[in-house]
Design an enzyme around this catalytic site. Structure first.
Site, PDB file in Angstrom:
ATOM      1  N   THR A   1      -5.314   2.887  -1.973  1.00  0.00           N
ATOM      2  CA  THR A   1      -3.891   2.574  -1.891  1.00  0.00           C
ATOM      3  C   THR A   1      -3.721   1.109  -1.535  1.00  0.00           C
ATOM      4  O   THR A   1      -4.364   0.615  -0.609  1.00  0.00           O
ATOM      5  CB  THR A   1      -3.122   3.427  -0.858  1.00  0.00           C
TER       6      THR A   1
ATOM      7  N   ASP B   1      -1.261  -0.042  -0.171  1.00  0.00           N
ATOM      8  CA  ASP B   1      -0.544  -0.095   1.113  1.00  0.00           C
ATOM      9  C   ASP B   1      -1.506  -0.195   2.297  1.00  0.00           C
ATOM     10  O   ASP B   1      -1.112  -0.582   3.386  1.00  0.00           O
ATOM     11  CB  ASP B   1       0.328   1.149   1.290  1.00  0.00           C
TER      12      ASP B   1
ATOM     13  N   MET C   1       5.076  -4.990  -1.789  1.00  0.00           N
ATOM     14  CA  MET C   1       4.982  -3.537  -1.642  1.00  0.00           C
ATOM     15  C   MET C   1       4.505  -3.126  -0.246  1.00  0.00           C
ATOM     16  O   MET C   1       3.833  -3.893   0.442  1.00  0.00           O
ATOM     17  CB  MET C   1       4.091  -2.940  -2.727  1.00  0.00           C
ATOM     18  N   GLY C   2       4.812  -1.895   0.131  1.00  0.00           N
ATOM     19  CA  GLY C   2       4.466  -1.361   1.444  1.00  0.00           C
ATOM     20  C   GLY C   2       5.670  -0.654   2.035  1.00  0.00           C
ATOM     21  O   GLY C   2       6.558  -1.303   2.563  1.00  0.00           O
ATOM     22  N   ARG C   3       5.704   0.689   1.924  1.00  0.00           N
ATOM     23  CA  ARG C   3       6.905   1.421   2.357  1.00  0.00           C
ATOM     24  C   ARG C   3       6.959   1.560   3.874  1.00  0.00           C
ATOM     25  O   ARG C   3       7.989   1.334   4.486  1.00  0.00           O
ATOM     26  CB  ARG C   3       6.956   2.810   1.702  1.00  0.00           C
TER      27      ARG C   3
ATOM     28  N   GLU D   1       8.834  -4.116   1.258  1.00  0.00           N
ATOM     29  CA  GLU D   1       9.880  -3.345   0.576  1.00  0.00           C
ATOM     30  C   GLU D   1      10.475  -2.272   1.484  1.00  0.00           C
ATOM     31  O   GLU D   1      11.618  -1.874   1.326  1.00  0.00           O
ATOM     32  CB  GLU D   1       9.327  -2.692  -0.699  1.00  0.00           C
TER      33      GLU D   1
END
Lengths: 401, 401
Positions: free
Chosen positions: A140, A142, A186-188, A241
């Site tokens: 991932t 992330d 990116m990266g929730r 994000e």
């Protein structure tokens, strides 16, 4: 002799197909133990729908190109399996496994995919199908998988983010009266990838860095942006994000399924900066390019991705099941890792965040963070080009009957 | 002995500093003719504001890094000079030229910048200042400069666009039920850069390509997108930022100067696709990354950028003025160009578009287009890396007193 099925699951990365490459290479070394090497189309959906392709029938040249092919070449899915393992999806999965005499199930994915992996492992164990081994391959961008030093795909995404921001920071600062550039990375829920910009030298490093691990205060954000702009004549701001702040809900879209579609965080913050500070802005979303880019793949990431694919096959052949390959950093200088195994249930229910001792404030990470990240992004890969283009794998998709 | 001033103007490119590099290298070869090598800060504004830096005092290492530094390292401007050359800006420009004993003015830019270049050349001629020579160096990723086979910066931007779309097309197509991906590529009035995706193989090429040279019909666009999606389960659409269609004006922003800020064309089209076709979408804007990216610089582009900087110095030393360096393609296979000179007034008032015989329809360009573009994107540059990062030039900015 049993067959092997390889599954790619969740969001793609730039090295996801390098793990597949490693698994294929290793599996071919054991022709007396592994019969066919199958790929499952669209993640676990391929096992549910009996949609497998025979990777043994693909040309060697295309297999080699897997190393520079970002994106899930087998297709992927975000489908979550039901909690109850006595439902029809699971029956279909078992049917496909039995029909194709599968003994080795390799699932390459992140948190959600390891949950899928765990469920399949539990299912076959519960059903007493002892000749099916299930192994997880971590992945991932992330970098939020637990039980491992880092996740495959993250180093290359970090290298892309660092180099892209470094390069366009010259562009961003080249007008006398510049803009506030807000770069969305990116990266929730974890800020690992955004924090990677901290490795840049002071001349190109973003002035402000916002990750989900630090509570976001919109008013303070506006004060900080205004101050930087007054000093520098422009501003470069990196945000994850997944940043949490109150969005303008008066103008949201609703998709076909009734889901509310929020605008990107960068666009939204730019709108707020324009209306509150009256400054010109530019929102930059790296979007899927950051996870699907061949030219800034980290050499370490590619090597580890290949090795992990190999180790997964080796583990399954040893009769191990219900585990994910993990990395333990055993030496920092020179950088060295040990490949280990972690139980899937431990991985599936945890998230790894940037730790407080890695963060200084909204302008800098700590030495600990930089020491952690630096060895992961070192080393470049050489791409094969044809007529100026770095070609990607094209599969024949021989469907298994 | 006279001094030289180098000006970067308009939008940056990935090789803009390679031309500066070439000019510095050439100028240093003529120490008896050229005294100091100055850089003008923020384009022509540096001459108006007497804001010059001495490039001769910069370290060699940083000069070498110009080759892999995108963005205008000297700073740039979008300022347009008044039509009337008897206004105060021009007086200030002449003052700066005289004060610093400047004999050579090199302006690196696109259409608007060549207009600036033309005005300065006209001015010094009209004032009878015969010892000041003004030469234009062509540059624009839009490739819309007239009188030349192509413009510097376009080949590298095209190479970036091709490779980025090629790489993420695997990502875009990897879900069973995918999205309509609309990729917005730079180019306000000319579609050269967007059309570059036509060089991709059928497996990764966008299904639909929209450039400003073809009148855009929104209803037909929706029909085409719907058809592709029904067939493929996803769609990849490339559009030029300058595409003309009726925008939703109910929700526009107005900036500090009262200018209406339209949303990106891709976002707007995605909004329309979602509401009219009820399909999931993703808008991808390459934004400034496409013009400021070191790792897909075309080898030809870099070489020509360096040579053009050199040729500009040589032309000025020969006493030529009021001209821009141009390229004529004298051989296609092997690709070979001749460096020529065109009068600035001819360049400043023309735009080069993709010609009708280069276009087939909204899915393909013609062989003529591909033959034109292919040799420009061939060949890769080798980047210098340090700790995983391709460093960019950092100048000391020694201000000239």
């Amino acid at each position: 002799m049993k067959n092997l099925v390889y599954i790619q699951s969740g969001g793609p990365t730039s090295v996801i197909n390098s793990s597949l490459y490693g698994a294929i290479k290793e599996a071919k070394k054991h022709p007396t133990l592994i019969g066919h090497i199958y790929g499952s189309r669209y993640g676990i959906e391929g096992l549910i729908d009996d949609n497998l392709i025979d990777l043994g029938l693909e040309d060697d040249e295309q297999i080699e190109l897997l190393l520079q092919t970002p994106g899930s070449i087998l297709g992927t899915t975000r489908k979550k399996l039901p909690k109850d393992i006595h439902t029809v999806e699971y029956t279909k999965i078992i049917d496909t496994i039995k029909k194709h005499n599968i003994g080795y199930v390799l699932i390459n994915g992140g948190n959600d995919s390891m949950d899928t992996c765990h469920k399949i492992a539990t299912l076959v164990e519960e059903l007493g199908i002892n000749d099916v081994k299930v192994i997880g391959v971590p992945k991932t961008i992330d970098n939020d998988l637990a039980c491992t030093d880092h996740s495959l795909g993250f180093p290359s995404a970090a290298k892309y983010v660092m180099n892209a921001v470094n390069a366009f920071s010259v562009d961003a600062g080249c007008f006398k009266k510049g803009k506030v550039h807000v770069v969305e990375i990116m990266g929730r829920s974890a800020g690992w990838l955004t924090a990677a910009v901290d490795l840049l030298p002071p001349e190109t490093r973003p002035h402000l860095i916002y990750i989900p691990e630090i509570p976001f205060d919109l008013e303070q954000f506006l004060v900080d942006v205004k101050k930087v702009y007054a000093e520098k004549g422009f501003a470069l701001v990196a945000i994850s994000e997944g940043l949490q702040f109150e969005r303008d809900m008066s103008n949201v879209r609703v998709d076909g399924f009734g889901h509310v579609q929020l605008g990107g965080a960068a666009s939204e913050l730019c709108r707020i900066i324009e209306s509150r500070l009256d400054l010109p802005t530019r929102a930059i979303e790296f979007s899927i390019v950051q996870r699907a880019f061949p030219s800034f793949v980290s050499l370490i990431d590619r090597k580890e991705a290949i090795n992990t694919g190999k180790k997964a096959v080796q583990a399954a052949l040893k009769g191990i099941t219900g585990k994910m390959i993990t990395f333990e950093r055993v030496s920092q200088n020179p950088y060295k890792i040990k490949y280990l195994l972690a139980p899937l249930d431990k991985v599936a229910n945890a998230v790894s965040h940037v730790t407080p001792d890695m963060i200084v404030d909204n302008t800098r990470m700590s030495d600990k963070f930089r020491d952690y990240l630096r060895p992961l992004v070192v080393g470049e890969v050489k791409l094969v080009y044809k007529d100026g283009l770095a070609p990607v794998t094209v599969l024949k998709h021989h469907k298994v009957k």
